[in-house]
Write an enzyme that holds these catalytic residues in place. Structure first.
Site, PDB file in Angstrom:
ATOM      1  N   ARG A  54       0.052   7.969   6.593  1.00 48.76           N
ATOM      2  CA  ARG A  54      -0.784   6.962   7.265  1.00 48.76           C
ATOM      3  C   ARG A  54      -2.271   7.252   7.053  1.00 48.76           C
ATOM      4  O   ARG A  54      -3.078   6.328   6.915  1.00 48.76           O
ATOM      5  CB  ARG A  54      -0.454   6.883   8.756  1.00 48.76           C
ATOM      6  CG  ARG A  54      -1.177   5.727   9.424  1.00 48.76           C
ATOM      7  CD  ARG A  54      -0.330   5.025  10.447  1.00 48.76           C
ATOM      8  NE  ARG A  54       0.834   4.361   9.905  1.00 48.76           N
ATOM      9  CZ  ARG A  54       0.834   3.123   9.398  1.00 48.76           C
ATOM     10  NH1 ARG A  54      -0.286   2.410   9.387  1.00 48.76           N
ATOM     11  NH2 ARG A  54       1.931   2.596   8.949  1.00 48.76           N
ATOM     12  N   HIS A 113      -2.947   6.103   3.533  1.00 47.45           N
ATOM     13  CA  HIS A 113      -2.931   4.640   3.546  1.00 47.45           C
ATOM     14  C   HIS A 113      -4.232   4.081   4.126  1.00 47.45           C
ATOM     15  O   HIS A 113      -4.807   3.134   3.588  1.00 47.45           O
ATOM     16  CB  HIS A 113      -1.728   4.161   4.357  1.00 47.45           C
ATOM     17  CG  HIS A 113      -1.816   2.761   4.845  1.00 47.45           C
ATOM     18  ND1 HIS A 113      -1.706   1.662   4.015  1.00 47.45           N
ATOM     19  CD2 HIS A 113      -2.025   2.262   6.096  1.00 47.45           C
ATOM     20  CE1 HIS A 113      -1.829   0.555   4.732  1.00 47.45           C
ATOM     21  NE2 HIS A 113      -2.023   0.892   6.001  1.00 47.45           N
ATOM     22  N   SER A 146       0.827  -1.199   0.000  1.00 45.94           N
ATOM     23  CA  SER A 146       0.000   0.000   0.000  1.00 45.94           C
ATOM     24  C   SER A 146       0.866   1.256   0.000  1.00 45.94           C
ATOM     25  O   SER A 146       0.611   2.205  -0.761  1.00 45.94           O
ATOM     26  CB  SER A 146      -0.931  -0.003   1.221  1.00 45.94           C
ATOM     27  OG  SER A 146      -1.660   1.205   1.296  1.00 45.94           O
TER      28      SER A 146
END
Length: 201
Positions: free
Chosen positions: A36, A39, A13
């Site tokens: 993050r 993601h 990812s």
């Protein structure tokens, strides 16, 4: 503490993310939070939608490692905090039996009442993570919380963007975004970015 094991799906990812967006110019913790969140959401709009302050993130990073409390607006955010071994208590008072009566008595939402209960327990210096309820964020801005950081990413068409704009205008150390999007997974991801990052990269 041993490094966190990264699952191959997460690694892939991140590889895809980096192939689609170059975040290398961002400061280290701002980059970690942005990566993050993207993601967790598969939403590249957050690259330009998020608002982070690197100095505030550094201070919160240190506070978390010193064991400061983390307060969340809903249990879904609390459940998404995945490195609890690096923090003090993770608190959510929205299901506290005192929250609903306090909300009725004060004419506020249960989420706002939960903020009052949590603040009475933690005092200043907590990291607040709000991913669901704009009224929780508004209530936090009304009290003298003196937070280490506010992750203010509530979602919704009613009050979410406005509450986040008020957070940015307040001058409190914060992570927020401009649009109506957000949510529990995104808010937890922003906090986890600070917990996963052992030091500035």
């Amino acid at each position: 503490m041993s490094p966190r094991a990264v699952h191959p799906i997460e690694a892939e990812s991140y590889r895809i993310l980096h192939s689609r967006a170059d975040l290398s110019a961002l400061p280290p913790l701002t980059r970690a939070v942005t990566e993050r969140v993207v993601h967790a959401s598969a939403d590249l709009d957050y690259v330009t939608d998020l608002r982070c302050d690197e100095a505030a993130l550094r201070a919160a990073h240190a506070a978390l490692r010193a064991g400061c409390p983390v307060v969340t607006d809903v249990e879904m955010v609390a459940a998404g905090v995945t490195r609890r071994d690096l923090t003090g208590p993770v608190l959510c008072r929205v299901t506290d039996p005192r929250a609903a009566p306090l909300a009725r008595e004060q004419g506020i939402t249960r989420s706002a009442a939960a903020v009052r209960l949590a603040h009475a327990e933690t005092g200043p210096g907590a990291v607040w993570v709000i991913g669901c309820a704009p009224t929780a964020l508004v209530e936090l801005l009304r009290i003298d919380a003196r937070p280490a950081l506010v992750v203010g990413l509530p979602v919704g068409f009613v009050g979410a963007a406005e509450s986040k704009a008020a957070l940015r205008e307040s001058g409190l150390p914060a992570v927020s975004n401009v649009s109506e999007k957000g949510g529990s997974a995104v808010a937890a991801a922003a906090l986890n970015a600070l917990l996963y990052t052992e030091e500035s990269r």
